[in-house]
Design a protein around this motif. Structure first.
Motif, short mmCIF file in Angstrom:
data_model
loop_
_atom_site.label_atom_id
_atom_site.label_comp_id
_atom_site.label_asym_id
_atom_site.label_seq_id
_atom_site.Cartn_x
_atom_site.Cartn_y
_atom_site.Cartn_z
N HIS A 4 9.17 -20.91 -1.41
CA HIS A 4 9.43 -20.46 -0.04
C HIS A 4 9.82 -21.60 0.89
O HIS A 4 10.32 -21.36 1.99
N GLU A 5 9.62 -22.85 0.47
CA GLU A 5 9.99 -23.99 1.29
C GLU A 5 11.43 -24.44 1.05
O GLU A 5 11.97 -25.24 1.82
N LYS A 6 12.06 -23.91 0.03
CA LYS A 6 13.43 -24.32 -0.31
C LYS A 6 14.44 -23.55 0.54
O LYS A 6 14.21 -22.41 0.95
N ARG A 7 15.58 -24.19 0.79
CA ARG A 7 16.65 -23.59 1.59
C ARG A 7 17.97 -23.77 0.85
O ARG A 7 18.36 -24.89 0.50
N THR A 8 18.67 -22.66 0.62
CA THR A 8 20.02 -22.76 0.04
C THR A 8 21.01 -22.73 1.20
O THR A 8 20.85 -21.95 2.15
N ARG A 9 22.04 -23.55 1.11
CA ARG A 9 22.94 -23.74 2.25
C ARG A 9 24.40 -23.74 1.80
O ARG A 9 24.72 -24.19 0.69
N GLN A 10 25.26 -23.30 2.70
CA GLN A 10 26.70 -23.39 2.44
C GLN A 10 27.49 -23.27 3.74
O GLN A 10 27.01 -22.70 4.73
N ALA A 70 34.72 -9.46 8.86
CA ALA A 70 34.78 -10.60 7.95
C ALA A 70 33.41 -11.22 7.76
O ALA A 70 33.01 -11.58 6.64
N LEU A 71 32.66 -11.36 8.85
CA LEU A 71 31.29 -11.90 8.75
C LEU A 71 30.43 -11.00 7.87
O LEU A 71 29.68 -11.49 7.02
N ALA A 72 30.54 -9.68 8.06
CA ALA A 72 29.76 -8.75 7.25
C ALA A 72 30.12 -8.89 5.78
O ALA A 72 29.24 -8.85 4.90
N TYR A 73 31.40 -9.07 5.49
CA TYR A 73 31.86 -9.25 4.11
C TYR A 73 31.21 -10.50 3.50
O TYR A 73 30.67 -10.47 2.39
N MET A 74 31.24 -11.61 4.24
CA MET A 74 30.76 -12.87 3.70
C MET A 74 29.24 -12.96 3.68
O MET A 74 28.67 -13.76 2.93
N SER A 75 28.56 -12.14 4.47
CA SER A 75 27.10 -12.21 4.55
C SER A 75 26.43 -11.87 3.23
O SER A 75 25.26 -12.23 3.01
N ASP A 76 27.14 -11.19 2.33
CA ASP A 76 26.55 -10.79 1.05
C ASP A 76 26.76 -11.84 -0.04
O ASP A 76 26.34 -11.64 -1.18
N GLU A 129 36.90 -19.83 10.99
CA GLU A 129 36.51 -21.21 11.16
C GLU A 129 35.17 -21.42 10.47
O GLU A 129 34.40 -20.48 10.28
N TRP A 130 34.87 -22.65 10.08
CA TRP A 130 33.67 -22.91 9.29
C TRP A 130 32.41 -22.40 9.99
O TRP A 130 32.18 -22.67 11.16
N MET A 131 31.62 -21.65 9.23
CA MET A 131 30.29 -21.22 9.67
C MET A 131 29.27 -21.75 8.66
O MET A 131 29.55 -21.84 7.47
N PHE A 132 28.10 -22.09 9.16
CA PHE A 132 27.04 -22.62 8.31
C PHE A 132 25.99 -21.54 8.07
O PHE A 132 25.57 -20.86 9.02
N THR A 133 25.60 -21.35 6.82
CA THR A 133 24.57 -20.37 6.52
C THR A 133 23.42 -21.05 5.78
O THR A 133 23.62 -21.94 4.95
N GLU A 134 22.20 -20.61 6.11
CA GLU A 134 21.00 -21.14 5.46
C GLU A 134 20.13 -19.96 5.04
O GLU A 134 19.85 -19.08 5.86
N MET A 135 19.74 -19.94 3.77
CA MET A 135 18.95 -18.84 3.23
C MET A 135 17.62 -19.34 2.70
O MET A 135 17.51 -20.44 2.16
N SER A 136 16.61 -18.50 2.83
CA SER A 136 15.28 -18.80 2.29
C SER A 136 14.62 -17.49 1.91
O SER A 136 15.05 -16.41 2.31
N GLY A 145 12.56 -9.15 -4.54
CA GLY A 145 12.52 -10.35 -3.73
C GLY A 145 13.17 -10.09 -2.39
O GLY A 145 14.02 -9.20 -2.26
N VAL A 146 12.75 -10.85 -1.37
CA VAL A 146 13.31 -10.73 -0.02
C VAL A 146 13.91 -12.08 0.37
O VAL A 146 13.30 -13.13 0.13
N VAL A 147 15.09 -12.02 0.98
CA VAL A 147 15.78 -13.24 1.42
C VAL A 147 16.19 -13.08 2.88
O VAL A 147 16.61 -12.00 3.29
N THR A 148 16.05 -14.16 3.64
CA THR A 148 16.54 -14.18 5.02
C THR A 148 17.70 -15.16 5.11
O THR A 148 17.79 -16.12 4.33
N GLN A 149 18.58 -14.93 6.07
CA GLN A 149 19.75 -15.78 6.23
C GLN A 149 20.07 -15.96 7.72
O GLN A 149 20.10 -14.99 8.48
N HIS A 150 20.31 -17.20 8.11
CA HIS A 150 20.80 -17.51 9.44
C HIS A 150 22.26 -17.95 9.31
O HIS A 150 22.58 -18.79 8.46
#
Length: 349
Positions: free
Chosen positions: A179-185, A205-211, A297-304, A313-318
């Motif tokens: 739970h302390e790890k963060r995947t990023r892109q 487009a954001l909805a498409y990429m959110s998955d 344009e580039w957007m940053f996403t972080e998931m945990s 499993g449950v995942v959150t994303q900013h």
């Protein structure tokens, strides 16, 4: 029907639109029923996946609903359920229902259907612009520090997908606590979204990429092997060449393995626990700044992940704009089951 992934013949690709706009284009079927739409172009079925890419159905449901609200109403939340795997060889029909028409809020539900069955359902809420009052309470999670946008114009393209992603090494990768790890892109739509598309095109487009790799976060933070045997892409009424399917899948999976840092161990000689089944169950998006970003344009996403257990499993994303604006917060729950060895059958004698 099985030989036709769209209801009508797709028109030529529009060069004035971005790739993601062309992919998500809808055909209105008002002659059949009001607020009824279908995919204009074939939808992507990732090699080895159980069905079409879920982000495409999420985005097209949003695109359909956006056509039914006044232009000064913008989506602020979207709650989705994946019901059945979508078939890329037949059209998807999108049925929009007007649930509520209020002064400040409007509600829509959309069902995506194939062969008369619901494969996906979502409820969306839209809010009228500037309806929150002159004085508002504000705070937001900040963009993590020490990040650099990708310098190259192109990153890793998801096979056949209209967006680009640039993966970053997992944060806290060596922690014993998943739970302390963060995947990023870093992620963005390819090309330039047209002015004619408006803010609606950027939201779709954001909805498409959110998955993208959403529930897959579970396998990454637990270092699980998820490149098992392929699912069959063959559908009734259409014969596919097994060798071509396998070659396409092998090339795609090899790229994924290298992308996720397994280039040194492409065959799992380390014996990592293997995923037996991993599919999304539900998907939620809260749009915080629906008119304050560009999806091209580039957007940053972080998931945990705060939790996994009981085969789920449950995942959150900013999701952040490059200037640090928190654009959206997403949640997803999915089935995550490990492969289990089957006991050999014993004789009944």
């Amino acid at each position: 029907m099985a030989d036709h992934p769209t209801l009508v013949k797709p028109p030529p690709i529009d060069p004035l639109k971005s790739s993601i706009e062309n992919v998500l284009e809808l055909t209105e079927l008002s002659a059949i029923a009001p607020d009824l739409y279908t995919n204009t172009r074939p939808l992507w079925h990732p090699p080895g996946a159980r069905g079409i890419y879920g982000g495409a159905v999420i985005a097209q449901c949003l695109a359909a609903a956006q056509r039914t609200v006044p232009s000064n109403f913008t989506v602020h939340s979207m709650h989705c359920y994946f019901v059945l795997a979508g078939d890329s060889e037949i059209p998807v029909m999108y049925y929009v229902e007007h649930v509520r028409e209020g002064k400040s809020f409007a509600t829509r539900t959309v069902q995506a259907r194939q062969r008369g069955k619901c494969i996906f359902t979502t409820t969306m809420s839209f809010v009228r612009e500037k309806s929150g009052g002159q004085k508002t309470i504000n705070h937001a999670v900040p963009l993590p520090e020490g990040l650099d946008k990708p310098s190259a114009p192109n990153g890793e393209e998801e096979g056949g997908s209209p967006f680009i992603s640039h993966r970053i090494e997992i944060l806290n990768k060596d922690s014993k606590n998943p739970h302390e790890k963060r995947t990023r892109q870093w992620i963005k739509a390819r090309g330039r979204i047209s002015e004619a598309g408006g803010h609606q095109a950027h939201l779709s487009a954001l909805a498409y990429m959110s998955d993208s790799y959403f529930i897959g976060t579970i396998s990454r933070i637990h270092d699980l092997w998820r490149f098992g045997a392929p699912s069959s892409n063959k559908t009734e009424g259409k014969e596919s060449t097994l060798s071509e399917d396998m070659a396409q899948r092998d090339a795609y999976v090899k790229k994924l393995k290298e992308f996720e840092g397994y280039s040194h161990d492409l065959e799992n000689t380390a014996g990592r626990p293997e995923i037996g089944m991993m599919v999304s169950l539900d998907h939620t998006i809260y749009f915080h700044e629906p008119r304050g970003f560009r999806a091209d344009e580039w957007m940053f996403t972080e998931m945990s992940s705060p939790w996994s257990g009981d085969g789920r499993g449950v995942v959150t994303q900013h999701m952040f704009a490059a200037d640090g604006t928190l654009v959206a917060t997403c949640f997803q729950e999915g089935v995550v089951r490990l492969k289990e060895e089957r006991a050999p059958k014993t004789s009944k004698l």
